[in-house]
Design a protein around this motif. Structure first.
Motif, mmCIF file in Angstrom:
data_model
loop_
_atom_site.group_PDB
_atom_site.id
_atom_site.type_symbol
_atom_site.label_atom_id
_atom_site.label_comp_id
_atom_site.label_asym_id
_atom_site.label_seq_id
_atom_site.Cartn_x
_atom_site.Cartn_y
_atom_site.Cartn_z
ATOM 1 N N VAL A 80 0.835 -1.206 0.000
ATOM 2 C CA VAL A 80 0.000 0.000 0.000
ATOM 3 C C VAL A 80 0.867 1.253 0.000
ATOM 4 N N ARG A 81 1.905 1.257 0.805
ATOM 5 C CA ARG A 81 2.800 2.422 0.806
ATOM 6 C C ARG A 81 3.367 2.668 -0.587
ATOM 7 N N LYS A 82 3.815 1.614 -1.221
ATOM 8 C CA LYS A 82 4.389 1.738 -2.570
ATOM 9 C C LYS A 82 3.346 2.260 -3.554
ATOM 10 N N ILE A 83 2.156 1.669 -3.519
ATOM 11 C CA ILE A 83 1.105 2.081 -4.451
ATOM 12 C C ILE A 83 0.693 3.527 -4.208
ATOM 13 N N VAL A 84 0.406 3.870 -2.961
ATOM 14 C CA VAL A 84 -0.039 5.238 -2.652
ATOM 15 C C VAL A 84 1.049 6.243 -3.010
ATOM 16 N N GLN A 85 2.282 5.956 -2.662
ATOM 17 C CA GLN A 85 3.358 6.880 -2.998
ATOM 18 C C GLN A 85 3.518 7.028 -4.510
ATOM 19 N N GLU A 86 3.383 5.921 -5.246
ATOM 20 C CA GLU A 86 3.483 5.998 -6.707
ATOM 21 C C GLU A 86 2.319 6.789 -7.306
ATOM 22 N N ILE A 87 1.119 6.541 -6.809
ATOM 23 C CA ILE A 87 -0.049 7.277 -7.313
ATOM 24 C C ILE A 87 0.132 8.770 -7.060
ATOM 25 N N GLN A 92 1.073 13.982 -8.995
ATOM 26 C CA GLN A 92 1.620 15.316 -8.747
ATOM 27 C C GLN A 92 2.528 15.765 -9.880
ATOM 28 N N ALA A 93 3.206 14.849 -10.496
ATOM 29 C CA ALA A 93 4.151 15.187 -11.553
ATOM 30 C C ALA A 93 3.487 15.282 -12.925
ATOM 31 N N ASN A 94 2.190 15.052 -12.991
ATOM 32 C CA ASN A 94 1.513 14.977 -14.276
ATOM 33 C C ASN A 94 0.321 15.933 -14.298
ATOM 34 N N LEU A 95 0.472 17.047 -14.992
ATOM 35 C CA LEU A 95 -0.601 18.047 -15.033
ATOM 36 C C LEU A 95 -1.880 17.509 -15.672
ATOM 37 N N ILE A 96 -1.758 16.513 -16.516
ATOM 38 C CA ILE A 96 -2.954 15.919 -17.128
ATOM 39 C C ILE A 96 -3.760 15.200 -16.060
ATOM 40 N N LEU A 97 -3.125 14.360 -15.268
ATOM 41 C CA LEU A 97 -3.833 13.621 -14.223
ATOM 42 C C LEU A 97 -4.320 14.540 -13.105
ATOM 43 N N GLN A 98 -3.612 15.608 -12.837
ATOM 44 C CA GLN A 98 -4.031 16.542 -11.786
ATOM 45 C C GLN A 98 -5.384 17.176 -12.084
ATOM 46 N N GLU A 99 -5.707 17.309 -13.343
ATOM 47 C CA GLU A 99 -6.981 17.942 -13.702
ATOM 48 C C GLU A 99 -8.180 17.216 -13.091
ATOM 49 N N VAL A 158 -7.225 13.433 -0.650
ATOM 50 C CA VAL A 158 -7.668 14.752 -0.174
ATOM 51 C C VAL A 158 -6.600 15.351 0.731
ATOM 52 N N ILE A 159 -6.091 14.544 1.634
ATOM 53 C CA ILE A 159 -5.039 15.009 2.545
ATOM 54 C C ILE A 159 -3.809 15.437 1.755
ATOM 55 N N ASP A 160 -3.451 14.666 0.743
ATOM 56 C CA ASP A 160 -2.270 14.987 -0.044
ATOM 57 C C ASP A 160 -2.400 16.341 -0.728
ATOM 58 N N PHE A 161 -3.583 16.660 -1.223
ATOM 59 C CA PHE A 161 -3.767 17.948 -1.894
ATOM 60 C C PHE A 161 -3.798 19.116 -0.910
ATOM 61 N N HIS A 162 -3.875 18.811 0.365
ATOM 62 C CA HIS A 162 -3.846 19.854 1.397
ATOM 63 C C HIS A 162 -2.614 19.715 2.288
ATOM 64 N N GLN A 163 -1.582 19.085 1.778
ATOM 65 C CA GLN A 163 -0.407 18.821 2.614
ATOM 66 C C GLN A 163 0.261 20.086 3.109
ATOM 67 N N SER A 164 0.129 21.187 2.373
ATOM 68 C CA SER A 164 0.747 22.437 2.835
ATOM 69 C C SER A 164 0.084 22.943 4.117
ATOM 70 N N GLU A 165 -1.148 22.508 4.375
ATOM 71 C CA GLU A 165 -1.858 22.926 5.585
ATOM 72 C C GLU A 165 -1.485 22.067 6.795
ATOM 73 N N ILE A 166 -0.844 20.940 6.556
ATOM 74 C CA ILE A 166 -0.408 20.065 7.645
ATOM 75 C C ILE A 166 0.977 20.551 8.060
ATOM 76 N N GLN A 167 1.062 21.072 9.251
ATOM 77 C CA GLN A 167 2.317 21.686 9.683
ATOM 78 C C GLN A 167 3.250 20.621 10.252
#
Length: 188
Positions: A80-87, A92-99, A158-167
């Motif tokens: 799971v760690r591997k899959i979640v980190q890869e996803i 994050q590195a792909n502007l197409i998927l970020q849409e 959801v958490i990942d997209f708000h990671q800047s808010e996690i201090q």
């Protein structure tokens, strides 16, 4: 696919990856492909239409890449760690998927055009493959539904997209702690 259509597709993909959907326009796509703007409309009715074709192909390629690199029969925490980190890394590195995550209007168009958009998405399809593997191996707790498991993992997105808010200075440790917590809830 005709040669001009392939040129348009390749040019659009490059531009969407470099600048995202909003910053890319049909004139730039046509120019990069070396064709007239009118030629674009011979193959695609809109920028959204070509984007959806590209999104679907990109999504499938990333999904296959992740699944080919992961041994689903391994230790669930490591898998799971591997899959979640890869996803997260590949999204994050792909502007197409970020849409999918940041553009609600385009997300609705993708879903409307592609009835299997959610189930074919990188996150959903990869996790369903993993959950099916766990189910076959009888690793899931009694009463744990696939929908509930997917919801728990979707919360990580959801958490990942708000990671800047996690201090924290150690975001990935927090993410791994959340994964461990989810696995405690779903696995025997």
């Amino acid at each position: 696919m005709e040669i001009k259509q392939a040129k348009l597709y390749d040019a659009a993909r490059k531009l969407f990856l470099e600048q995202g959907f909003k910053a890319t326009n049909i004139a730039a796509i046509a120019s990069k492909a070396g064709v007239a703007v009118g030629t674009f409309y011979n193959f695609y009715p809109s920028k959204s239409a070509i984007f959806i074709d590209i999104y679907n192909a990109e999504n499938e390629q990333v999904k296959q890449s992740i699944l080919s690199e992961v041994d689903l029969t391994g230790d669930p925490k490591k898998v799971v760690r591997k899959i979640v980190q890869e996803i997260l890394k590949q999204s994050q590195a792909n502007l197409i998927l970020q849409e999918w995550f940041v553009n609600a209007a385009l997300n609705r168009q993708i879903s409307k055009t592609n009835k299997n958009a959610v189930t074919d998405s990188v996150v959903y399809a990869t996790l369903m493959t993993l959950i099916d593997s766990w189910e076959k191996r009888k690793l899931l707790k009694v009463g744990m539904s696939k929908e509930r498991i997917i919801s728990l993992f979707n919360a990580l997105t959801v958490i990942d997209f708000h990671q800047s808010e996690i201090q924290t200075d150690n975001y990935f440790q927090v993410l791994n702690d959340l994964i461990d917590g989810i696995l405690l809830v779903i696995l025997k």
